[in-house]
Design a protein around this motif. Structure first.
Motif, short mmCIF file in Angstrom:
data_model
loop_
_atom_site.label_atom_id
_atom_site.label_comp_id
_atom_site.label_asym_id
_atom_site.label_seq_id
_atom_site.Cartn_x
_atom_site.Cartn_y
_atom_site.Cartn_z
N ALA A 96 -2.13 -13.84 10.09
CA ALA A 96 -2.88 -15.06 9.29
C ALA A 96 -1.77 -15.43 8.47
O ALA A 96 -2.25 -16.12 7.46
CB ALA A 96 -4.13 -14.39 8.53
N GLY A 97 -0.52 -14.98 8.45
CA GLY A 97 0.23 -15.48 7.64
C GLY A 97 0.77 -15.00 6.20
O GLY A 97 1.37 -15.25 5.17
N ARG A 98 0.11 -13.61 5.96
CA ARG A 98 0.34 -12.76 4.83
C ARG A 98 1.53 -11.60 5.21
O ARG A 98 1.50 -11.49 6.32
CB ARG A 98 -1.03 -12.16 4.58
CG ARG A 98 -1.96 -12.79 3.42
CD ARG A 98 -2.17 -14.14 3.94
NE ARG A 98 -3.06 -15.08 3.07
CZ ARG A 98 -3.56 -16.24 3.05
NH1 ARG A 98 -3.09 -16.91 4.27
NH2 ARG A 98 -4.03 -16.72 2.36
N THR A 99 1.95 -11.19 4.19
CA THR A 99 3.06 -9.93 4.21
C THR A 99 2.44 -8.76 3.53
O THR A 99 1.57 -8.75 2.72
CB THR A 99 4.06 -10.54 3.31
OG1 THR A 99 4.73 -11.83 3.91
CG2 THR A 99 5.27 -9.29 3.47
N PHE A 100 2.81 -7.66 4.35
CA PHE A 100 2.14 -6.49 4.18
C PHE A 100 3.47 -5.56 3.98
O PHE A 100 4.61 -5.74 4.54
CB PHE A 100 1.71 -5.73 5.34
CG PHE A 100 0.84 -4.42 5.24
CD1 PHE A 100 -0.31 -4.26 4.32
CD2 PHE A 100 1.48 -3.18 5.52
CE1 PHE A 100 -0.86 -3.02 4.02
CE2 PHE A 100 1.04 -2.16 5.28
CZ PHE A 100 -0.15 -2.10 4.46
N ALA A 101 3.34 -4.61 3.02
CA ALA A 101 4.62 -3.67 2.70
C ALA A 101 4.01 -2.40 2.38
O ALA A 101 2.94 -1.97 1.63
CB ALA A 101 5.31 -4.30 1.49
N THR A 131 -3.78 7.23 0.64
CA THR A 131 -4.22 5.70 0.32
C THR A 131 -4.35 5.13 1.72
O THR A 131 -5.49 4.81 2.43
CB THR A 131 -3.27 4.85 -0.52
OG1 THR A 131 -3.07 5.46 -1.75
CG2 THR A 131 -3.80 3.53 -0.43
N LEU A 132 -3.44 4.83 2.38
CA LEU A 132 -3.41 3.92 3.85
C LEU A 132 -3.53 4.96 5.12
O LEU A 132 -4.12 4.91 6.18
CB LEU A 132 -1.96 3.55 4.13
CG LEU A 132 -2.03 2.35 4.97
CD1 LEU A 132 -2.92 1.16 4.77
CD2 LEU A 132 -0.66 2.08 5.51
N LEU A 133 -3.20 6.47 4.85
CA LEU A 133 -3.11 7.38 6.02
C LEU A 133 -4.44 8.24 5.97
O LEU A 133 -5.01 8.28 5.02
CB LEU A 133 -1.93 8.12 5.93
CG LEU A 133 -0.36 7.47 6.05
CD1 LEU A 133 0.50 8.50 6.08
CD2 LEU A 133 -0.72 6.63 7.17
N GLN A 134 -4.75 8.58 6.86
CA GLN A 134 -5.91 9.69 7.40
C GLN A 134 -5.48 10.96 6.82
O GLN A 134 -4.23 11.27 6.55
CB GLN A 134 -6.30 9.64 8.81
CG GLN A 134 -6.64 8.29 9.26
CD GLN A 134 -7.87 7.83 8.54
OE1 GLN A 134 -9.14 8.32 8.33
NE2 GLN A 134 -7.82 6.63 7.54
N SER A 145 0.82 -1.24 -0.07
CA SER A 145 0.05 -0.05 -0.12
C SER A 145 0.74 1.30 -0.14
O SER A 145 2.11 1.22 0.77
CB SER A 145 -0.93 -0.07 1.17
OG SER A 145 -1.60 1.13 1.26
N ASP A 146 0.35 2.26 -0.98
CA ASP A 146 0.90 3.63 -0.82
C ASP A 146 0.59 4.22 0.49
O ASP A 146 -0.36 3.71 1.11
CB ASP A 146 0.28 4.25 -1.93
CG ASP A 146 0.47 5.82 -1.83
OD1 ASP A 146 1.77 6.21 -1.59
OD2 ASP A 146 -0.38 6.77 -1.95
N PHE A 165 -2.50 -1.13 -3.28
CA PHE A 165 -3.47 0.03 -3.12
C PHE A 165 -2.86 1.15 -3.32
O PHE A 165 -1.56 1.31 -3.03
CB PHE A 165 -3.79 -0.05 -1.66
CG PHE A 165 -4.56 -1.47 -1.18
CD1 PHE A 165 -5.94 -1.39 -1.15
CD2 PHE A 165 -3.89 -2.45 -0.77
CE1 PHE A 165 -6.62 -2.55 -0.75
CE2 PHE A 165 -4.44 -3.69 -0.08
CZ PHE A 165 -5.86 -3.60 -0.02
N GLY A 166 -3.41 2.21 -4.31
CA GLY A 166 -2.71 3.40 -4.71
C GLY A 166 -3.86 4.48 -5.02
O GLY A 166 -4.88 4.02 -5.18
#
Length: 270
Positions: free
Chosen positions: A34-39, A12-15, A7-8, A210-211
């Motif tokens: 849950a076993g996923r990777t976030f960046a 995008t992600l920030l308020q 995610s940007d 996400f962007g």
């Protein structure tokens, strides 16, 4: 189901106040657990967003400087790129239109050759401080990227000029209406996400991105599962017409999507 979620940040992600909401932090933590990777994939310097990453309190990937640097969840730098030295030496002495300010990121520093109240206010709030220097001081530094910000009309004129002057050497695109990013040709968030995928033994088919900005387009086109924010620029929506348009960034768009479309399905599957 995607494995890597990228995610940007701003838009995008920030308020609206550029903060990371508690709901967003919880969603990212649950995704990791849950076993996923976030960046994170941002035009900002990795030092600038280090405090945000700490709040997540999970190992995450970090793509900074619009892809100029990629850092794996374990903290290893897995990719980096720099603007050619000859272009750096030219750019730092290039006359800026009135109301446009030149900024330079190196591996560890943020330099500007002129200041203004908005820049000072941002630097004061950020954990990453801007250093006001002379062009001579930075002309021999290795630049990960330049960003020029200020007057929109001045930036548009400068974009057209620099695209012609450095054709085939620089990419010049907007991350925000008032911020023009200058990157080595071919370097983008997409190239850094690809480096992260290779490091994690994944491919684009495993990526959800996400962007909202023009500097997200290549990343959104790369990912098999692109998600565009409701507040995204129309040029972004047009460039990725197959992308799903989700909620507004300032109304927890990413957090809500992760919770309802991803985490809820993972819970059902388990």
């Amino acid at each position: 189901m995607p494995v890597l979620f990228v995610s940007d940040l701003d838009g995008t992600l920030l308020q609206e106040d550029h903060s990371l909401a508690a709901e967003t932090i919880a969603a990212i933590r649950n995704l990791h657990d849950a076993g996923r990777t976030f960046a994170i994939a941002t035009g900002r310097h990795h030092t600038d967003v280090a405090d945000l990453a700490k709040k997540i309190d999970r190992p995450i990937g970090m793509i900074s400087c619009n892809g100029g640097m990629a850092i794996a969840p374990n903290g290893d730098i897995i990719a980096s790129a720099y603007i050619p030295d000859s272009i750096t030496q030219d750019l730092v002495h290039h006359p800026m239109p009135e109301g446009v300010f030149l900024n330079m990121y190196t591996d560890y520093n943020w330099y500007a050759t002129e200041t203004n109240p908005k820049l000072e206010a941002y630097s004061e709030k950020a954990g990453f401080k801007c250093e006001l220097v002379t062009p001579q001081f930075i002309q021999d530094k290795r630049a990960v990227k330049f960003f020029l910000w200020g007057d929109r009309n001045g930036l548009l004129a400068l974009q057209a000029e620099l695209k012609t002057k450095y054709k085939g050497q620089l990419d010049c695109l907007f991350s925000l209406p008032h911020c023009l990013e200058l990157m080595p040709k071919g370097i983008s968030k997409a190239t850094a996400v690809d480096a992260l995928c290779k490091h994690l033994n994944l491919t684009a088919t495993h990526v959800m991105a996400f962007g909202d900005g023009e500097n997200d387009i290549e990343m959104l086109q790369y990912a098999a599962h692109p998600k565009v924010m409701l507040n995204a620029a129309e040029s972004v929506k047009a460039a990725v017409p197959h992308a799903e348009i989700i909620g507004h960034a300032h109304q927890l768009g990413v957090a809500n999507y992760l919770s309802t479309a991803i985490l809820a399905n993972l819970d059902q599957a388990s």
